[in-house]
Design a protein around this motif. Sequence first.
Motif, short mmCIF file in Angstrom:
data_model
loop_
_atom_site.label_atom_id
_atom_site.label_comp_id
_atom_site.label_asym_id
_atom_site.label_seq_id
_atom_site.Cartn_x
_atom_site.Cartn_y
_atom_site.Cartn_z
N GLN A 242 6.96 54.03 -49.11
CA GLN A 242 5.81 54.10 -48.21
C GLN A 242 5.68 52.84 -47.36
O GLN A 242 4.64 52.60 -46.75
N ARG A 243 6.76 52.07 -47.31
CA ARG A 243 6.72 50.81 -46.56
C ARG A 243 7.61 50.88 -45.32
O ARG A 243 8.63 51.59 -45.30
N LEU A 244 7.21 50.13 -44.31
CA LEU A 244 7.96 50.04 -43.07
C LEU A 244 8.83 48.80 -43.08
O LEU A 244 8.36 47.69 -43.35
N TYR A 245 10.11 48.99 -42.81
CA TYR A 245 11.06 47.88 -42.75
C TYR A 245 11.75 47.89 -41.39
O TYR A 245 11.66 48.86 -40.63
N TYR A 246 12.48 46.78 -41.12
CA TYR A 246 13.18 46.67 -39.85
C TYR A 246 14.62 46.21 -40.04
O TYR A 246 14.94 45.46 -40.97
N LYS A 247 15.46 46.68 -39.14
CA LYS A 247 16.79 46.11 -38.95
C LYS A 247 16.88 45.70 -37.48
O LYS A 247 16.40 46.42 -36.59
N PHE A 248 17.48 44.53 -37.25
CA PHE A 248 17.67 44.06 -35.88
C PHE A 248 19.16 44.16 -35.55
O PHE A 248 19.99 43.48 -36.16
N LEU A 249 19.48 45.02 -34.59
CA LEU A 249 20.87 45.33 -34.27
C LEU A 249 21.33 44.57 -33.03
O LEU A 249 20.57 44.38 -32.08
N ASP A 250 22.58 44.14 -33.08
CA ASP A 250 23.14 43.32 -32.00
C ASP A 250 23.31 44.13 -30.72
O ASP A 250 23.89 45.22 -30.72
N LYS A 251 22.80 43.60 -29.62
CA LYS A 251 22.93 44.21 -28.29
C LYS A 251 23.39 43.16 -27.28
O LYS A 251 22.98 43.17 -26.11
N SER A 252 24.25 42.26 -27.73
CA SER A 252 24.68 41.14 -26.89
C SER A 252 25.63 41.61 -25.78
O SER A 252 26.27 42.66 -25.88
N LYS A 253 25.72 40.79 -24.73
CA LYS A 253 26.61 41.07 -23.61
C LYS A 253 27.56 39.90 -23.39
O LYS A 253 27.16 38.74 -23.50
N TYR A 254 28.81 40.24 -23.05
CA TYR A 254 29.77 39.23 -22.62
C TYR A 254 29.83 39.27 -21.10
O TYR A 254 29.95 40.35 -20.49
N LEU A 255 29.74 38.10 -20.48
CA LEU A 255 29.61 38.02 -19.03
C LEU A 255 30.74 37.18 -18.43
O LEU A 255 30.95 36.03 -18.81
N PHE A 256 31.45 37.77 -17.48
CA PHE A 256 32.44 37.05 -16.68
C PHE A 256 31.73 36.60 -15.42
O PHE A 256 31.20 37.42 -14.65
N CYS A 257 31.68 35.28 -15.20
CA CYS A 257 30.85 34.73 -14.11
C CYS A 257 31.66 33.86 -13.16
O CYS A 257 32.47 33.04 -13.60
N ILE A 258 31.41 34.07 -11.89
CA ILE A 258 31.88 33.17 -10.84
C ILE A 258 30.65 32.70 -10.09
O ILE A 258 29.89 33.52 -9.56
N ASP A 259 30.44 31.39 -10.05
CA ASP A 259 29.21 30.80 -9.54
C ASP A 259 28.04 31.37 -10.35
O ASP A 259 28.06 31.32 -11.56
N SER A 260 27.03 31.95 -9.72
CA SER A 260 25.89 32.48 -10.47
C SER A 260 25.90 34.00 -10.53
O SER A 260 24.93 34.63 -10.95
N SER A 261 27.02 34.61 -10.13
CA SER A 261 27.15 36.07 -10.16
C SER A 261 28.02 36.47 -11.35
O SER A 261 29.13 35.95 -11.51
#
Length: 239
Positions: free
Chosen positions: A162-181
């Motif tokens: 009768q209890r509420l629990y949580y799992k926090f799942l990974d939603k990370s992103k890998y970013l290829f960047c040139i300058d600020s784009s």
Amino acid sequence: MIVFLFLNVFVFGQMQDKNRSYEWFDKVIGNERTGLYNGKQYIDFDRNKILDNKHAFFSSDEVLKGSVTYDSQTYYNVGIKYNLETQNFLIELKSGSGASILQLIYDKIEEFTIEDSHFIKIEDLLIDGVTTSSFVEVLFENSSFSLLKQHKKRRREHIKGQRLYYKFLDKSKYLFCIDSSCRNIKSKGDVIKSFPFYRKEIKSFYDDYNVLKESDYDAFMKKLFQQIAHSPFLSKHGF
């Protein structure tokens, strides 16, 4: 007493590098008396509701050692927690009566490290045409491009009894960047789109380092971009 402390800071600074000077200063007067005491108390209401150790924090839900540049001042050997759901940056401040967890003001944080991971804040980060402000971990960088990781976790609810629990799942992103784009890198195909002239070598790398890819994807991506960066093809294609 105040004059004595600042005279010693000056003398010590002539003998040691900048980092060690700040470490000494923090140790002498205590972090709780510095500009770090500029935030609000943080209470983790989810702490006893986590399933399978799927918590919301970077690396560990325990306090880790690191450094932070906050309001133009760098502090070393600080107890840190970084909440990847809310993007709240937390520090542990100790006093004679115990320890408190404070949430620092987002706008005052410039960069930080947690153990061996280095994070910077980019105010106008352009990801696939969308502008945002975000902390990102620097996995690799040279004079031409960088590989960043935008860490994020999402909350999922679970009912147990009768209890509420949580799992926090990974939603990370890998970013290829040139300058600020930046471009989101989700697959081998995205890497090839970024470096089409290096298609054959990228495919070969994925085959040769499949075990590393499965066991430590961060290390795999770092090694891949390091190899691309040292390729003789780069200078021929404007990198």
